[in-house]
Design a protein around this motif. Structure first.
Motif, PDB file in Angstrom:
ATOM      1  N   ASN A   1       0.841  -1.188   0.000  1.00  0.00           N
ATOM      2  CA  ASN A   1       0.000   0.000   0.000  1.00  0.00           C
ATOM      3  C   ASN A   1       0.887   1.252   0.000  1.00  0.00           C
ATOM      4  O   ASN A   1       1.670   1.465   0.931  1.00  0.00           O
ATOM      5  CB  ASN A   1      -0.902  -0.001   1.236  1.00  0.00           C
ATOM      6  CG  ASN A   1      -1.949   1.092   1.180  1.00  0.00           C
ATOM      7  OD1 ASN A   1      -2.349   1.529   0.107  1.00  0.00           O
ATOM      8  ND2 ASN A   1      -2.397   1.532   2.346  1.00  0.00           N
ATOM      9  N   PRO A   2       0.814   2.093  -1.032  1.00  0.00           N
ATOM     10  CA  PRO A   2       1.696   3.270  -1.090  1.00  0.00           C
ATOM     11  C   PRO A   2       1.475   4.211   0.091  1.00  0.00           C
ATOM     12  O   PRO A   2       0.335   4.472   0.472  1.00  0.00           O
ATOM     13  CB  PRO A   2       1.289   3.943  -2.408  1.00  0.00           C
ATOM     14  CG  PRO A   2       0.670   2.861  -3.220  1.00  0.00           C
ATOM     15  CD  PRO A   2      -0.027   1.979  -2.234  1.00  0.00           C
ATOM     16  N   PRO A   3       2.542   4.730   0.673  1.00  0.00           N
ATOM     17  CA  PRO A   3       2.403   5.693   1.771  1.00  0.00           C
ATOM     18  C   PRO A   3       1.636   6.945   1.359  1.00  0.00           C
ATOM     19  O   PRO A   3       0.957   7.556   2.178  1.00  0.00           O
ATOM     20  CB  PRO A   3       3.860   6.023   2.134  1.00  0.00           C
ATOM     21  CG  PRO A   3       4.667   4.886   1.617  1.00  0.00           C
ATOM     22  CD  PRO A   3       3.954   4.406   0.395  1.00  0.00           C
ATOM     23  N   ASP A   4       1.747   7.323   0.074  1.00  0.00           N
ATOM     24  CA  ASP A   4       1.050   8.493  -0.443  1.00  0.00           C
ATOM     25  C   ASP A   4      -0.217   8.043  -1.172  1.00  0.00           C
ATOM     26  O   ASP A   4      -0.139   7.437  -2.241  1.00  0.00           O
ATOM     27  CB  ASP A   4       1.965   9.260  -1.407  1.00  0.00           C
ATOM     28  CG  ASP A   4       1.318  10.529  -1.948  1.00  0.00           C
ATOM     29  OD1 ASP A   4       0.143  10.786  -1.629  1.00  0.00           O
ATOM     30  OD2 ASP A   4       1.997  11.258  -2.690  1.00  0.00           O
ATOM     31  N   PRO A   5      -1.408   8.328  -0.634  1.00  0.00           N
ATOM     32  CA  PRO A   5      -2.658   7.895  -1.283  1.00  0.00           C
ATOM     33  C   PRO A   5      -2.818   8.416  -2.704  1.00  0.00           C
ATOM     34  O   PRO A   5      -3.540   7.819  -3.504  1.00  0.00           O
ATOM     35  CB  PRO A   5      -3.747   8.477  -0.359  1.00  0.00           C
ATOM     36  CG  PRO A   5      -3.072   8.704   0.947  1.00  0.00           C
ATOM     37  CD  PRO A   5      -1.653   9.061   0.615  1.00  0.00           C
TER      38      PRO A   5
END
Length: 307
Positions: free
Chosen positions: A69-73
């Motif tokens: 899951n990318p830290p930046d949405p």
């Protein structure tokens, strides 16, 4: 026999009363994303075959785990459909009892061998420089490419030219041209060096199954975190690097640690079924719980006839 149109398929899905529709191809060849554009199910989720946003707003979620899951949405169009551990599981259908040869490859070859079986579309000039930096840190080491393309003179010539730009002689590069019967060749690789920025996924799982540790570089995007998930869920998160310098250092450290490499070579396959990456029943429980939670959080939606 005429193939059903996208609209006809969407109508059938709607008529079957599907609550959550998972698509597994993304923007790959032969995809049927146009079916999802009709919004035949109240919730639509992308998963597995394409580690990027599919790019259409009709897909509500993309299945991820805490690692990929990318830290930046902002790096995803879809909302994360988060399972608590691994986003995939290594089951018996895909991973069979292919023999692992005794000892370690270094002893049989007389030199430590790095290698990759990743698709060439993941290769970049910066990646060859990174791999060359690793080889400079491990004198006399070799690099093995196991790919169908390795039978082409142009492939071998271009690969050697990339390494030569960074001071690695062609004599240290080996090639094996094989299609579909590649798994036994992991017996020739001591350490798999992951591609970057687009990391491996299936290849990382294959390497683990054959007792081959993979060193991976973790980035911010979904496609830069696939091996991070696989390795972490197999208990080998320490092989994931957050910088190029750390990637080189981890690869060199593992090259010096014959004991650990021998233990992984002949112990990983037995240990994987007890990890989140290899425990299928545990994975199914997590998957079902995530579906139930998502349905509860979303609430009931009215069904509309596909557009």
């Amino acid at each position: 026999m005429l193939q059903a149109t996208d609209r006809e398929i969407a109508q059938r899905i709607h008529d079957d009363g599907i609550d959550i529709l998972f698509e597994l191809g993304g923007s790959t060849r032969y995809n049927r994303l146009d079916v999802l554009a009709y919004k035949p199910a109240p919730l639509q989720v992308s998963w597995l075959g394409y580690p990027h946003s599919a790019g259409i707003e009709a897909i509500d979620h993309i299945l991820v785990d805490p690692y990929i899951n990318p830290p930046d949405p902002a790096l995803l169009i879809e909302k994360p459909f988060i399972v608590p551990e691994s986003w995939v599981v290594m089951g018996k259908l895909g991973f069979r009892d292919i023999p692992i040869e005794p000892g370690i490859p270094q002893d049989r070859a007389g030199a430590l061998t790095f290698g990759t079986m990743n698709n060439p579309y993941k290769y970049t000039p910066e990646l060859f420089r990174l791999w060359a930096d690793v080889m400079h840190r491990v004198p006399q080491s070799r690099f093995l490419f196991v790919r169908p393309e390795a039978g082409a003179v142009s492939f071998r010539r271009n690969i050697c030219a990339e390494f030569a730009r960074h001071g690695i002689a062609a004599g240290r590069i080996d090639f094996e041209s094989v299609r579909g019967r590649h798994m036994p060749h992991y017996n020739r690789i001591d350490i798999a060096l992951d591609t970057a920025p687009h990391t491996g996924g299936t290849t990382t799982c294959e390497a683990l199954w054959m007792g081959v540790p993979t060193v991976s570089l973790v980035g911010p995007a979904f496609f830069e975190r696939l091996s991070y998930s696989n390795l972490s869920n197999a208990g080998l998160g320490d092989l994931c690097a957050s910088s190029r310098e750390q990637y080189v250092a981890k690869a060199a450290e593992l090259a010096d640690d014959r004991t650990r490499r021998a233990e992984l070579r002949h112990g990983l396959r037995a240990s994987i079924p007890s990890t989140p990456l290899g425990d299928a029943e545990r994975w199914v429980r997590n998957f079902e719980a995530t579906i139930a939670r998502t349905m509860a959080e979303t609430g009931a939606r009215a069904r509309a006839t596909p557009a």
